[in-house]
Design an enzyme around this catalytic site. Sequence first.
Site, PDB file in Angstrom:
ATOM      1  N   PRO A   5       0.794  -1.227  -0.109  1.00  0.00           N
ATOM      2  CA  PRO A   5      -0.101   0.318   0.057  1.00  0.00           C
ATOM      3  C   PRO A   5       0.919   1.215   0.056  1.00  0.00           C
ATOM      4  CG  PRO A   5       0.027  -0.874   2.283  1.00  0.00           C
ATOM      5  CD  PRO A   5       0.778  -1.844   1.408  1.00  0.00           C
ATOM      6  N   PRO A  28       3.573  -6.441  -0.576  1.00  0.00           N
ATOM      7  CA  PRO A  28       4.990  -6.916  -0.992  1.00  0.00           C
ATOM      8  C   PRO A  28       5.788  -5.535  -0.379  1.00  0.00           C
ATOM      9  CG  PRO A  28       4.060  -6.188  -2.851  1.00  0.00           C
ATOM     10  CD  PRO A  28       2.990  -6.231  -2.025  1.00  0.00           C
ATOM     11  N   ARG A  72      -6.962  -8.528  -4.395  1.00  0.00           N
ATOM     12  CA  ARG A  72      -7.483  -9.549  -3.256  1.00  0.00           C
ATOM     13  C   ARG A  72      -8.649  -9.614  -3.123  1.00  0.00           C
ATOM     14  NH1 ARG A  72      -3.186  -5.497  -2.930  1.00  0.00           N
ATOM     15  NH2 ARG A  72      -1.102  -6.385  -2.669  1.00  0.00           N
TER      16      ARG A  72
END
Length: 129
Positions: free
Chosen positions: A2, A36, A72
């Site tokens: 994010p 990530p 997601r």
Amino acid sequence: MPHFIMEYSANLDDDLDIPGLFEKLNETAISTGVFPIGGIRTRAVRCEHFRIGEGDPENTFVHLTAKVGAGREPEVLKAASDKVFETFTAYLKPVFDKCWMSIGFEMIELHPERNYRMNNIHKKLADKK
């Protein structure tokens, strides 16, 4: 991703430890296992001009937006959002307890076809391993 974007009222300058808060937010984002590491960005925007509620100059605000990539499952994003908000509010609690404060958080999923990125930090992190 994010990308965390925190807006805050300038009258919080003496009370907010922004680097400490950002460290906790990044640690939380990493701990979810959803994002990530190389995609996490955290930044603050100090709002010099603001009006909160009835206009009392002692009122304060902090609003955090997390922009995340699409794809997601909703329950995964909800669980990650819950963890981030828990960290965010826990870190701000001492300030909240002594100030008139509004705290907000939202997680926004970016459109999968209109979100462009270029990032070589992922490669740097992979090469370190």
